[in-house]
Write a protein that holds these residues in place. Sequence first.
Motif, PDB file in Angstrom:
ATOM      1  N   ALA A  55      -0.036   3.127  11.782  1.00 37.59           N
ATOM      2  CA  ALA A  55      -0.455   4.505  12.008  1.00 37.59           C
ATOM      3  C   ALA A  55      -1.877   4.550  12.552  1.00 37.59           C
ATOM      4  CB  ALA A  55      -0.365   5.297  10.697  1.00 37.59           C
ATOM      5  N   GLY A  56      -2.075   5.398  13.557  1.00 39.83           N
ATOM      6  CA  GLY A  56      -3.406   5.575  14.121  1.00 39.83           C
ATOM      7  C   GLY A  56      -3.735   4.593  15.231  1.00 39.83           C
ATOM      8  N   ARG A  57      -2.852   3.614  15.501  1.00 37.55           N
ATOM      9  CA  ARG A  57      -3.121   2.635  16.559  1.00 37.55           C
ATOM     10  C   ARG A  57      -2.134   2.847  17.701  1.00 37.55           C
ATOM     11  NH1 ARG A  57      -3.488  -3.283  14.155  1.00 37.55           N
ATOM     12  NH2 ARG A  57      -4.381  -3.703  16.215  1.00 37.55           N
ATOM     13  N   ASN A  58      -2.640   2.946  18.888  1.00 39.19           N
ATOM     14  CA  ASN A  58      -1.833   3.086  20.079  1.00 39.19           C
ATOM     15  C   ASN A  58      -1.756   1.715  20.737  1.00 39.19           C
ATOM     16  OD1 ASN A  58      -1.040   3.454  22.807  1.00 39.19           O
ATOM     17  ND2 ASN A  58      -1.696   5.603  22.722  1.00 39.19           N
ATOM     18  N   PRO A  59      -0.604   1.025  20.678  1.00 41.66           N
ATOM     19  CA  PRO A  59      -0.544  -0.350  21.167  1.00 41.66           C
ATOM     20  C   PRO A  59      -0.848  -0.466  22.646  1.00 41.66           C
ATOM     21  CG  PRO A  59       1.647   0.465  20.616  1.00 41.66           C
ATOM     22  CD  PRO A  59       0.679   1.458  20.080  1.00 41.66           C
ATOM     23  N   ARG A  60      -0.351   0.451  23.459  1.00 42.38           N
ATOM     24  CA  ARG A  60      -0.639   0.358  24.891  1.00 42.38           C
ATOM     25  C   ARG A  60      -2.133   0.488  25.170  1.00 42.38           C
ATOM     26  NH1 ARG A  60       3.618   2.089  29.356  1.00 42.38           N
ATOM     27  NH2 ARG A  60       5.545   1.417  28.337  1.00 42.38           N
ATOM     28  N   GLU A  61      -2.757   1.415  24.499  1.00 46.19           N
ATOM     29  CA  GLU A  61      -4.182   1.620  24.718  1.00 46.19           C
ATOM     30  C   GLU A  61      -4.982   0.414  24.245  1.00 46.19           C
ATOM     31  OE1 GLU A  61      -7.584   5.005  23.750  1.00 46.19           O
ATOM     32  OE2 GLU A  61      -5.450   5.445  23.521  1.00 46.19           O
ATOM     33  N   GLU A  62      -4.628  -0.138  23.103  1.00 48.28           N
ATOM     34  CA  GLU A  62      -5.348  -1.297  22.593  1.00 48.28           C
ATOM     35  C   GLU A  62      -5.160  -2.508  23.507  1.00 48.28           C
ATOM     36  OE1 GLU A  62      -5.823  -3.943  18.493  1.00 48.28           O
ATOM     37  OE2 GLU A  62      -5.041  -1.889  18.431  1.00 48.28           O
ATOM     38  N   ILE A  63      -3.920  -2.739  23.945  1.00 49.23           N
ATOM     39  CA  ILE A  63      -3.650  -3.864  24.847  1.00 49.23           C
ATOM     40  C   ILE A  63      -4.383  -3.667  26.166  1.00 49.23           C
ATOM     41  CG2 ILE A  63      -1.836  -4.937  26.252  1.00 49.23           C
ATOM     42  CD1 ILE A  63       0.057  -4.407  23.830  1.00 49.23           C
ATOM     43  N   LEU A  64      -4.319  -2.466  26.717  1.00 46.81           N
ATOM     44  CA  LEU A  64      -4.992  -2.184  27.982  1.00 46.81           C
ATOM     45  C   LEU A  64      -6.486  -2.461  27.882  1.00 46.81           C
ATOM     46  CD1 LEU A  64      -4.975  -1.058  30.878  1.00 46.81           C
ATOM     47  CD2 LEU A  64      -5.251   1.230  29.891  1.00 46.81           C
ATOM     48  N   ASN A  65      -7.114  -1.977  26.819  1.00 45.47           N
ATOM     49  CA  ASN A  65      -8.551  -2.192  26.662  1.00 45.47           C
ATOM     50  C   ASN A  65      -8.886  -3.678  26.565  1.00 45.47           C
ATOM     51  OD1 ASN A  65      -9.151   0.540  26.746  1.00 45.47           O
ATOM     52  ND2 ASN A  65      -9.046   0.803  24.525  1.00 45.47           N
ATOM     53  N   ARG A  66      -8.056  -4.444  25.854  1.00 43.44           N
ATOM     54  CA  ARG A  66      -8.303  -5.893  25.746  1.00 43.44           C
ATOM     55  C   ARG A  66      -8.145  -6.572  27.107  1.00 43.44           C
ATOM     56  NH1 ARG A  66      -8.375  -8.293  20.542  1.00 43.44           N
ATOM     57  NH2 ARG A  66      -8.686  -6.619  19.015  1.00 43.44           N
ATOM     58  N   VAL A  67      -7.115  -6.191  27.850  1.00 49.41           N
ATOM     59  CA  VAL A  67      -6.881  -6.796  29.163  1.00 49.41           C
ATOM     60  C   VAL A  67      -8.013  -6.442  30.124  1.00 49.41           C
ATOM     61  CG1 VAL A  67      -5.359  -6.746  31.193  1.00 49.41           C
ATOM     62  CG2 VAL A  67      -4.376  -6.937  28.901  1.00 49.41           C
ATOM     63  N   GLY A 113       4.696   7.223  27.401  1.00 48.53           N
ATOM     64  CA  GLY A 113       4.249   7.368  26.028  1.00 48.53           C
ATOM     65  C   GLY A 113       4.378   6.092  25.246  1.00 48.53           C
ATOM     66  N   VAL A 114       4.103   6.170  23.950  1.00 45.70           N
ATOM     67  CA  VAL A 114       4.169   5.017  23.052  1.00 45.70           C
ATOM     68  C   VAL A 114       5.228   5.299  21.996  1.00 45.70           C
ATOM     69  CG1 VAL A 114       2.894   3.657  21.389  1.00 45.70           C
ATOM     70  CG2 VAL A 114       1.748   4.479  23.450  1.00 45.70           C
ATOM     71  N   SER A 115       6.095   4.327  21.789  1.00 43.62           N
ATOM     72  CA  SER A 115       7.183   4.521  20.832  1.00 43.62           C
ATOM     73  C   SER A 115       6.645   4.715  19.426  1.00 43.62           C
ATOM     74  CB  SER A 115       8.119   3.304  20.840  1.00 43.62           C
ATOM     75  OG  SER A 115       8.637   3.101  22.130  1.00 43.62           O
ATOM     76  N   ALA A 116       7.194   5.673  18.707  1.00 39.70           N
ATOM     77  CA  ALA A 116       6.788   5.905  17.330  1.00 39.70           C
ATOM     78  C   ALA A 116       7.118   4.688  16.479  1.00 39.70           C
ATOM     79  CB  ALA A 116       7.507   7.142  16.785  1.00 39.70           C
TER      80      ALA A 116
END
Length: 476
Positions: free
Chosen positions: A37-49, A29-32
């Motif tokens: 708000a509304g941004r999932n850092p893992r998902e955003e980083i993954l998509n960029r990579v 999961g992603v730490s609160a």
Amino acid sequence: MKTRRTFTRRALLKNVGAAGGVVLAWGGGVSAGAAPAGRNPREEILNRVLSTPLIDTHEHLLEESERLRGPARPRLRSDDWSILLSHYLDSDLLVAGMPRKDLDAFLSPGLDPGAKWRLLAPHWPAVKNTGYAQAVRIAVHELYGVEDLSGATVEKVQSGYEQTRRPGFYGRILRDRAKIESCQVNCLSEPFKKSAMPALLMQDLSIVGMFSGPDLVQYASPPGIEVKALSDWHRVIAWWFDTCGKYAVAVKSQNAYGRDIDYAKVPAETAEPVFRKVVQKEPVSEAERKLLEDHLFWQAVEQATAHNLPVKLHTGYYAGQNSMPLARLQHNPASAAELCRLSPDTRFVFMHICYPYYEEMLALAKQWSNAHVDMCWSWLINPVAAKDYLKKHIVSAPLNKVLPFGGDYIPVEPVLGHAALARRGIAQALGELVEESWLTLGDAVELIPALMNGTARNLFQLRTKTEALSQVEWAK
């Protein structure tokens, strides 16, 4: 895109089409509070990579034309799906207990896919989760649409292999599917390969035969220099750099397979008598051999430095099995530091994170301005350790001192799987640093282009090399 707390294979397959269909399994999961708000850092980083092109800094790929002609060397004895397991994964199979005669039969021509699977099946459960096997499994899924190897799927794998291995398949696998901008190839059969695809398969100039041995026949024949004295051999070395330096991206030596990389600066007058013995095929002691190798190593390094070519050196783990002296490998980082001290104007690239001694390589990269660490092969050897190295490097050493990916393969197909493992590890390292508050999400996203391709483009002068290679007469 809807924010989810956990990435599944199904979700990734649906959402990573822009990245060429790379298969990645992302858990956790992603730490609160780790991002707005509304941004999932893992998902955003993954998509960029996933969407950022990689520069691949180390391969041993054959030319596509060689693959299309069929088996070309002992490693590639057959022309079927077993080729994907013939480099690296064959070692895991032997270590797991597969009899050599069974592996030889598996890699040989003449057996149908079902028969090959029956040889592999007893040993597959023991190796299928290693980095070597994961790269193959990803490639099989992506290229042939097969979830995993089994008796029920090998016929489909073979059919997919045959349909894939057609003219243009290198570009389709490397550029279209893996999103690799260019590869750097260390040819294993000749010092410098005039590739028919020079902008895709950029070449290192191999220097190992210039000082180990040295290889008088292979290196002296092209320039046509008769070698009688050490000064003649110096001219041979200079010829290779004068002829190939403009087109090579770096020089490469894997001499660390046979000795420590503790090359001392030995003067010519000390090396000359030993060289004369070698030319005359007289016995040479181990101590004499080291004197000559050390002298000639620096002769090649000085030429590389004068031609502005980085020097790539194998460090750490050995390919193969039952052959690795860890006591010698343990000294590689200290010897690497001494090389940096002895030649401050040389840009050294120390390969494979010197696994398993990668903490020491972090210190090297942080301390020495002319030391760079290449993560090539490391995602296959131990993907968790590679992620660990990158995560620590980002917060300890300058970012432009690390090169995050090199496939290090002879067959091209598993490079796709290796690139997927690397992308997953890069994204995971960055995601964890954000979650643990060592980086902001903005910092993590900002460094992705430099990490994936910018450092390699600058270190190896790839724009200049691409321009030079666009004009060569041996290209298609």
